[in-house]
Design a protein around this motif. Structure first.
Motif, mmCIF file in Angstrom:
data_model
loop_
_atom_site.group_PDB
_atom_site.id
_atom_site.type_symbol
_atom_site.label_atom_id
_atom_site.label_comp_id
_atom_site.label_asym_id
_atom_site.label_seq_id
_atom_site.Cartn_x
_atom_site.Cartn_y
_atom_site.Cartn_z
ATOM 1 N N ARG A 463 4.603 -1.676 -5.610
ATOM 2 C CA ARG A 463 4.701 -0.253 -5.916
ATOM 3 C C ARG A 463 3.502 0.435 -5.285
ATOM 4 O O ARG A 463 2.343 0.089 -5.560
ATOM 5 C CB ARG A 463 4.742 -0.009 -7.419
ATOM 6 C CG ARG A 463 6.044 -0.490 -8.055
ATOM 7 C CD ARG A 463 6.258 0.104 -9.427
ATOM 8 N NE ARG A 463 6.500 1.537 -9.376
ATOM 9 C CZ ARG A 463 7.685 2.091 -9.062
ATOM 10 N NH1 ARG A 463 8.713 1.329 -8.766
ATOM 11 N NH2 ARG A 463 7.823 3.389 -9.069
ATOM 12 N N VAL A 464 3.793 1.394 -4.412
ATOM 13 C CA VAL A 464 2.748 2.107 -3.687
ATOM 14 C C VAL A 464 2.990 3.602 -3.821
ATOM 15 O O VAL A 464 4.099 4.050 -4.159
ATOM 16 C CB VAL A 464 2.724 1.698 -2.199
ATOM 17 C CG1 VAL A 464 2.409 0.215 -2.052
ATOM 18 C CG2 VAL A 464 4.055 2.012 -1.514
ATOM 19 N N ARG A 465 1.961 4.375 -3.539
ATOM 20 C CA ARG A 465 2.064 5.827 -3.698
ATOM 21 C C ARG A 465 2.291 6.488 -2.341
ATOM 22 O O ARG A 465 1.628 6.154 -1.350
ATOM 23 C CB ARG A 465 0.786 6.377 -4.332
ATOM 24 C CG ARG A 465 0.794 7.898 -4.583
ATOM 25 C CD ARG A 465 -0.116 8.267 -5.711
ATOM 26 N NE ARG A 465 0.359 7.657 -6.957
ATOM 27 C CZ ARG A 465 -0.318 7.693 -8.100
ATOM 28 N NH1 ARG A 465 -1.495 8.308 -8.169
ATOM 29 N NH2 ARG A 465 0.186 7.128 -9.185
ATOM 30 N N LEU A 466 3.247 7.401 -2.310
ATOM 31 C CA LEU A 466 3.483 8.189 -1.109
ATOM 32 C C LEU A 466 2.412 9.270 -1.023
ATOM 33 O O LEU A 466 2.327 10.136 -1.897
ATOM 34 C CB LEU A 466 4.879 8.828 -1.156
ATOM 35 C CG LEU A 466 5.263 9.734 0.017
ATOM 36 C CD1 LEU A 466 5.292 8.951 1.325
ATOM 37 C CD2 LEU A 466 6.624 10.398 -0.233
ATOM 38 N N VAL A 467 1.583 9.222 0.020
ATOM 39 C CA VAL A 467 0.467 10.162 0.123
ATOM 40 C C VAL A 467 0.678 11.213 1.197
ATOM 41 O O VAL A 467 -0.012 12.240 1.208
ATOM 42 C CB VAL A 467 -0.860 9.416 0.372
ATOM 43 C CG1 VAL A 467 -1.193 8.519 -0.804
ATOM 44 C CG2 VAL A 467 -0.811 8.612 1.673
ATOM 45 N N GLU A 468 1.625 10.981 2.124
ATOM 46 C CA GLU A 468 1.859 11.972 3.175
ATOM 47 C C GLU A 468 3.289 11.868 3.665
ATOM 48 O O GLU A 468 3.814 10.769 3.862
ATOM 49 C CB GLU A 468 0.902 11.753 4.349
ATOM 50 C CG GLU A 468 1.073 12.764 5.473
ATOM 51 C CD GLU A 468 0.155 12.505 6.658
ATOM 52 O OE1 GLU A 468 -0.132 13.454 7.409
ATOM 53 O OE2 GLU A 468 -0.271 11.342 6.836
ATOM 54 N N ALA A 469 3.927 13.023 3.870
ATOM 55 C CA ALA A 469 5.242 13.103 4.495
ATOM 56 C C ALA A 469 5.338 14.469 5.159
ATOM 57 O O ALA A 469 5.642 15.466 4.507
ATOM 58 C CB ALA A 469 6.362 12.909 3.473
ATOM 59 N N ASP A 470 5.047 14.513 6.451
ATOM 60 C CA ASP A 470 4.946 15.770 7.196
ATOM 61 C C ASP A 470 6.088 15.875 8.197
ATOM 62 O O ASP A 470 6.062 15.223 9.243
ATOM 63 C CB ASP A 470 3.601 15.835 7.922
ATOM 64 C CG ASP A 470 3.442 17.107 8.740
ATOM 65 O OD1 ASP A 470 4.229 18.060 8.525
ATOM 66 O OD2 ASP A 470 2.544 17.148 9.593
ATOM 67 N N PRO A 471 7.126 16.691 7.909
ATOM 68 C CA PRO A 471 8.269 16.778 8.819
ATOM 69 C C PRO A 471 7.909 17.291 10.205
ATOM 70 O O PRO A 471 8.586 16.959 11.184
ATOM 71 C CB PRO A 471 9.215 17.755 8.103
ATOM 72 C CG PRO A 471 8.819 17.679 6.667
ATOM 73 C CD PRO A 471 7.337 17.463 6.673
ATOM 74 N N ALA A 472 6.860 18.102 10.330
ATOM 75 C CA ALA A 472 6.510 18.657 11.629
ATOM 76 C C ALA A 472 6.007 17.581 12.584
ATOM 77 O O ALA A 472 6.339 17.573 13.773
ATOM 78 C CB ALA A 472 5.464 19.754 11.467
#
Length: 492
Positions: A463-472
């Motif tokens: 189990r890990v944490r999503l820290v970034e998701a940048d569509p650009a």
């Protein structure tokens, strides 16, 4: 993006949510249109219907079909596989671009500039004008087509024993897709399978078994594709290859290996090369297998161990990812007589034999030239000077276009992944750890490959944490903490 992701016209008419792919076109300077002189040449040659003649036989009686993803229009190959005394007979018809592209003309210059078709979710940037690639040069079942026709006879084990090659006029009897043919193969009714494919379910597995014995490395990692999500947006899916698709690929590889052997025997041609797996890399893979609990029997090759792995199990995914280190250094090698001899290692380590691109000329520049070399060698007329002059220029063209096509595909997938996950930043998600350093994880739903910092163990669930998701930018990253590491559990 591969042709499987060709969108339906009704999907393209709807406004889309999520990433726009025009930015990808701009970033990689993909051409928006063909120059007028190119379109004029394409229109002219498209109006010249193919017919038999002194240098082109009439092969319209040979049963052939195409097998492609639904929606694909640039159909490079038509296939027929039959039993014969002592083995099998393969007829493999390849779109004859040499019949419509004049050397050094406007069309030839433009396709050399492009290198190959770039596939994006909302439409392709084709190598050739659609009037050719989706029309008169495509092996559609709506009339006779010019083709380069291979006839390969094999023995009962599937090894080639005789090869013939010539220009022909062919007629595809049906436009089939992988899922449909697979359903026919799986059916209890043998009459459902098209007669042109009568022996494919026999020869296909034989060729696949030979590939493993040759040492061919098949990674079978999840292949991500961007598709319309049915709600006006885009999503990422994993493409599942059917047995029929694997068998069809083996016929294509067989043809490329036969072509490479012709070139090497004659001392002129263009090979697709990949160094054999480095012994140190194989030794490291054995260590990784041991750490993951994967048995590596004495005397077994990496190809055999990988072929025996189950699908979609964390430890298997991790070992497949680790095996990518065996497949490094791909390139192209042109050679012509004593002045430019073949490479010392002419093989393709991923295939386990020398190999040449000749089966996808609508979508890849080099295949047209490979076919022309083989036709000249088969006819005994000698390789023409324009072709000899072109060969040494092709490795650089193809290396650049391969790199660009790969980056375009990855950019489209990355941006879609990021758009799907942007609203979930800060959440804890369960992933498969593919490798610990640098950290890389695989989220199953939606299928996302991304970097991950922190303590990780390959082949485990975490189990890990999503820290970034940048569509650009397409950047997606996760982080694991020390407490996460304590919760990492093995998968049985």
């Amino acid at each position: 993006m591969p042709p499987e992701a060709v969108p339906r016209p009704e999907d393209l008419d709807r406004p889309r949510q999520g990433p726009g792919f025009d930015a990808v076109r701009t970033e990689f300077r993909l051409p928006a249109q063909f120059p007028p002189a190119v379109l004029a040449e394409a229109a002219r040659v498209a109006g010249l219907p193919p017919g038999p003649g002194p240098d082109r036989i009439d092969a319209t009686h040979i049963p052939l079909v195409t097998i492609d993803p639904p929606g694909a229009k640039d159909l490079d190959q038509a296939l027929g596989v039959q039993r014969r005394d002592g083995g099998y007979r393969v007829h493999y018809a390849i779109a004859d671009l040499g019949a419509v592209v004049e050397p050094h003309g406007p069309l030839d210059i433009e396709v050399r500039r492009r290198g190959q078709t770039a596939y994006l979710p909302d439409g392709s940037v084709p190598l050739h004008p659609p009037v050719l690639s989706e029309g008169i040069a495509s092996l559609l079942p709506d009339g006779p087509r010019a083709a380069v026709l291979w006839r390969i006879d094999t023995d009962a084990d599937g090894e080639p024993v005789e090869v013939q090659l010539q220009r022909a006029v062919v007629r595809s009897q049906a436009r089939l897709d992988y899922a449909g043919v697979q359903a026919d193969v799986n059916s209890a009714d043998p009459e459902r399978l098209h007669p042109a494919l009568a022996a494919l379910p026999e020869l296909g597995p034989l060729r696949r078994a030979l590939a493993v014995r040759r040492g061919a490395i098949e990674l079978e990692l999840p292949e991500q594709e961007v598709h319309p999500d049915g709600n006006g947006g885009w999503t990422v899916q994993v493409r599942r290859r059917t047995d029929v698709e694997v068998w069809n690929a083996e016929i294509s590889l067989l043809t490329g290996m036969v072509a490479a052997r012709m070139m090497l025997d004659a001392g002129i041609g263009l090979l697709r090369t990949l160094p054999a797996p480095d012994p140190a890399a194989v030794a490291q893979l054995r260590c990784t297998a041991r750490d993951l609990g994967v048995a590596w029997p004495d005397g077994a090759t990496a190809a055999e161990v990988l072929a025996a792995l189950p699908r979609d199990i964390p430890y298997a995914l991790a070992l497949r990812r680790a095996a990518t280190t065996l497949l490094r250094g791909a390139g192209y090698a042109a050679f012509d007589g004593a002045a430019v001899p073949p490479p010392d290692d002419p093989g393709h380590g991923g295939i386990g034999a020398p190999y040449a691109h000749v089966t996808a000329p609508l979508r890849r520049l080099v295949d047209r030239f490979g076919s022309e070399v083989c036709l000249a060698l088969s006819s005994g007329t000698g390789v023409p000077e324009w072709l000899r002059t072109a060969l040494p220029t092709l490795p650089d063209i193809m290396a650049a276009s391969d790199l660009r096509a790969g980056k375009v595909e990855r950019a489209c997938v990355d941006r879609t992944e990021a758009a799907l996950l942007a609203h979930r930043v800060g959440e804890d998600l369960e992933v498969v750890v593919l490798r610990p350093d640098p950290g890389e994880v695989y989220l199953v739903d939606p299928p996302v490959l991304a970097r991950c910092s922190g303590p990780l163990r390959a082949g485990r669930l975490a189990r890990v944490r999503l820290v970034e998701a940048d569509p650009a930018s397409g950047r997606v990253s996760f982080a694991a903490s020390e407490s996460d590491a304590a919760e990492i559990s093995p998968d049985s």
